[in-house]
Design a protein around this motif. Structure first.
Motif, PDB file in Angstrom:
ATOM      1  N   HIS A  20       0.768  -1.081  -0.043  1.00 27.47           N
ATOM      2  CA  HIS A  20      -0.176  -0.003  -0.020  1.00 27.47           C
ATOM      3  C   HIS A  20       0.914   1.153   0.063  1.00 27.47           C
ATOM      4  CE1 HIS A  20      -3.482  -2.426   1.029  1.00 27.47           C
ATOM      5  NE2 HIS A  20      -2.674  -2.967   1.921  1.00 27.47           N
ATOM      6  N   GLY A  21       0.693   1.892  -1.149  1.00 25.98           N
ATOM      7  CA  GLY A  21       2.036   2.946  -1.312  1.00 25.98           C
ATOM      8  C   GLY A  21       1.553   4.308  -0.644  1.00 25.98           C
ATOM      9  N   ASP A  22       0.347   4.272  -0.032  1.00 27.80           N
ATOM     10  CA  ASP A  22      -0.380   5.588   0.439  1.00 27.80           C
ATOM     11  C   ASP A  22      -0.804   5.341   2.012  1.00 27.80           C
ATOM     12  OD1 ASP A  22       0.076   6.954  -2.138  1.00 27.80           O
ATOM     13  OD2 ASP A  22      -2.358   6.344  -2.330  1.00 27.80           O
ATOM     14  N   THR A  23      -0.607   4.278   2.628  1.00 34.38           N
ATOM     15  CA  THR A  23      -0.968   4.298   3.969  1.00 34.38           C
ATOM     16  C   THR A  23      -0.322   3.232   4.553  1.00 34.38           C
ATOM     17  OG1 THR A  23      -2.906   4.313   5.290  1.00 34.38           O
ATOM     18  CG2 THR A  23      -3.045   2.814   3.237  1.00 34.38           C
ATOM     19  N   ASP A  24       0.046   3.163   5.917  1.00 30.84           N
ATOM     20  CA  ASP A  24       0.361   2.057   6.823  1.00 30.84           C
ATOM     21  C   ASP A  24      -0.902   1.312   6.816  1.00 30.84           C
ATOM     22  OD1 ASP A  24       2.559   3.385   7.137  1.00 30.84           O
ATOM     23  OD2 ASP A  24       2.193   4.234   9.009  1.00 30.84           O
ATOM     24  N   GLU A  25      -0.555  -0.112   7.290  1.00 32.20           N
ATOM     25  CA  GLU A  25      -1.734  -1.167   7.419  1.00 32.20           C
ATOM     26  C   GLU A  25      -1.718  -1.896   8.940  1.00 32.20           C
ATOM     27  OE1 GLU A  25      -3.898  -4.649   4.600  1.00 32.20           O
ATOM     28  OE2 GLU A  25      -1.759  -4.274   4.694  1.00 32.20           O
ATOM     29  N   MET A  26      -2.692  -1.458   9.608  1.00 33.82           N
ATOM     30  CA  MET A  26      -2.773  -2.254  10.932  1.00 33.82           C
ATOM     31  C   MET A  26      -3.744  -3.449  10.905  1.00 33.82           C
ATOM     32  SD  MET A  26      -4.554  -0.616  14.206  1.00 33.82           S
ATOM     33  CE  MET A  26      -6.227  -1.693  13.859  1.00 33.82           C
ATOM     34  N   PHE A  27      -3.225  -4.266  11.667  1.00 37.43           N
ATOM     35  CA  PHE A  27      -3.881  -5.568  11.752  1.00 37.43           C
ATOM     36  C   PHE A  27      -4.209  -5.867  13.337  1.00 37.43           C
ATOM     37  CE2 PHE A  27      -1.324  -6.325   7.840  1.00 37.43           C
ATOM     38  CZ  PHE A  27      -2.346  -6.874   7.098  1.00 37.43           C
ATOM     39  N   LEU A  75      -9.257  -3.966  11.051  1.00 38.65           N
ATOM     40  CA  LEU A  75      -8.515  -3.310  10.309  1.00 38.65           C
ATOM     41  C   LEU A  75      -8.956  -1.785  10.521  1.00 38.65           C
ATOM     42  CD1 LEU A  75      -8.444  -5.244   6.989  1.00 38.65           C
ATOM     43  CD2 LEU A  75      -6.511  -5.224   8.726  1.00 38.65           C
ATOM     44  N   VAL A  76      -8.209  -0.725  10.723  1.00 40.98           N
ATOM     45  CA  VAL A  76      -8.714   0.310  10.672  1.00 40.98           C
ATOM     46  C   VAL A  76      -7.827   1.062   9.366  1.00 40.98           C
ATOM     47  CG1 VAL A  76      -8.826   2.848  11.925  1.00 40.98           C
ATOM     48  CG2 VAL A  76      -9.083   0.599  12.950  1.00 40.98           C
ATOM     49  N   GLU A  77      -8.421   1.745   8.267  1.00 37.31           N
ATOM     50  CA  GLU A  77      -7.952   2.078   7.093  1.00 37.31           C
ATOM     51  C   GLU A  77      -8.534   3.295   6.687  1.00 37.31           C
ATOM     52  OE1 GLU A  77      -6.553  -2.217   5.010  1.00 37.31           O
ATOM     53  OE2 GLU A  77      -8.600  -1.618   4.762  1.00 37.31           O
ATOM     54  N   PRO A  78      -7.863   4.090   5.796  1.00 35.25           N
ATOM     55  CA  PRO A  78      -8.519   5.171   5.358  1.00 35.25           C
ATOM     56  C   PRO A  78      -9.509   4.670   4.446  1.00 35.25           C
ATOM     57  CG  PRO A  78      -6.271   5.420   5.273  1.00 35.25           C
ATOM     58  CD  PRO A  78      -6.481   3.997   5.466  1.00 35.25           C
ATOM     59  N   ARG A  79     -10.690   5.260   4.134  1.00 34.24           N
ATOM     60  CA  ARG A  79     -11.719   5.020   3.107  1.00 34.24           C
ATOM     61  C   ARG A  79     -11.154   4.933   1.783  1.00 34.24           C
ATOM     62  NH1 ARG A  79     -15.923   8.658   4.464  1.00 34.24           N
ATOM     63  NH2 ARG A  79     -16.366   7.320   5.984  1.00 34.24           N
ATOM     64  N   GLY A  80     -11.649   3.634   1.266  1.00 31.01           N
ATOM     65  CA  GLY A  80     -10.964   3.603  -0.165  1.00 31.01           C
ATOM     66  C   GLY A  80      -9.990   2.771  -0.389  1.00 31.01           C
ATOM     67  N   VAL A  81      -9.169   2.299   0.758  1.00 31.68           N
ATOM     68  CA  VAL A  81      -8.072   1.457   0.683  1.00 31.68           C
ATOM     69  C   VAL A  81      -8.584   0.138  -0.052  1.00 31.68           C
ATOM     70  CG1 VAL A  81      -6.306   0.311   1.837  1.00 31.68           C
ATOM     71  CG2 VAL A  81      -6.601   2.624   2.395  1.00 31.68           C
ATOM     72  N   VAL A  82      -7.896  -0.527  -1.075  1.00 34.21           N
ATOM     73  CA  VAL A  82      -8.147  -1.592  -1.916  1.00 34.21           C
ATOM     74  C   VAL A  82      -7.357  -2.747  -0.925  1.00 34.21           C
ATOM     75  CG1 VAL A  82      -7.816  -2.999  -3.877  1.00 34.21           C
ATOM     76  CG2 VAL A  82      -8.362  -0.501  -3.754  1.00 34.21           C
ATOM     77  N   ASN A  83      -7.851  -3.651  -0.500  1.00 34.26           N
ATOM     78  CA  ASN A  83      -7.351  -4.632   0.414  1.00 34.26           C
ATOM     79  C   ASN A  83      -6.266  -5.303  -0.269  1.00 34.26           C
ATOM     80  OD1 ASN A  83      -9.274  -6.126  -1.419  1.00 34.26           O
ATOM     81  ND2 ASN A  83      -8.949  -7.929   0.060  1.00 34.26           N
ATOM     82  N   THR A  84      -5.961  -5.591  -1.439  1.00 35.04           N
ATOM     83  CA  THR A  84      -4.968  -6.174  -2.203  1.00 35.04           C
ATOM     84  C   THR A  84      -3.882  -4.957  -2.848  1.00 35.04           C
ATOM     85  OG1 THR A  84      -6.266  -6.215  -4.193  1.00 35.04           O
ATOM     86  CG2 THR A  84      -6.173  -8.396  -2.794  1.00 35.04           C
ATOM     87  N   GLY A  85      -3.985  -3.975  -2.276  1.00 36.68           N
ATOM     88  CA  GLY A  85      -2.927  -2.922  -2.592  1.00 36.68           C
ATOM     89  C   GLY A  85      -2.888  -2.802  -4.015  1.00 36.68           C
TER      90      GLY A  85
END
Length: 100
Positions: A20-27, A75-85
């Motif tokens: 994900h080039g624009d955001t960190d990913e939290m699990f 998961l807490v992600e910015p709206r519109g993040v595609v799960n498969t990046g």
């Protein structure tokens, strides 16, 4: 939540390699265990129920459930993040805006 989406997902097995080039990913592991492999590294991160993992933006990674058993993840992600990046033509890409 302020342009973020809070998602609970159930997964099992290997996910696609992606970044994900624009955001960190939290699990946040609610149930089960998850290993996250990183491209070009010999080591992986492991989290079990009640633990949290953060994948920095741009890191190519692949989540894998331990023993291919099911895991439940928050998961807490910015709206519109595609799960498969950036994974192209993935069969695991979730439909955007689809809610249960």
């Amino acid at each position: 939540l302020n342009d973020y989406e809070v998602k609970v997902v159930r997964v099992a097995g290997e996910f696609d390699w992606h970044a994900h080039g624009d955001t960190d990913e939290m699990f946040m592991l609610l149930e089960g265990a998850l290993r996250v492999d990183f491209e070009g590294r010999d080591s992986a991160l492991l989290a079990k129920s009640g633990e949290l993992l953060v994948v920095p933006r741009g890191e190519r990674h692949r989540p894998v459930t331990v023993c291919h058993a099911e895991a439940t993840i928050l998961l807490v992600e910015p709206r519109g993040v595609v799960n498969t990046g950036d994974a192209v033509d993935s069969q695991l890409t979730a439909e955007q805006g689809k809610w249960l």
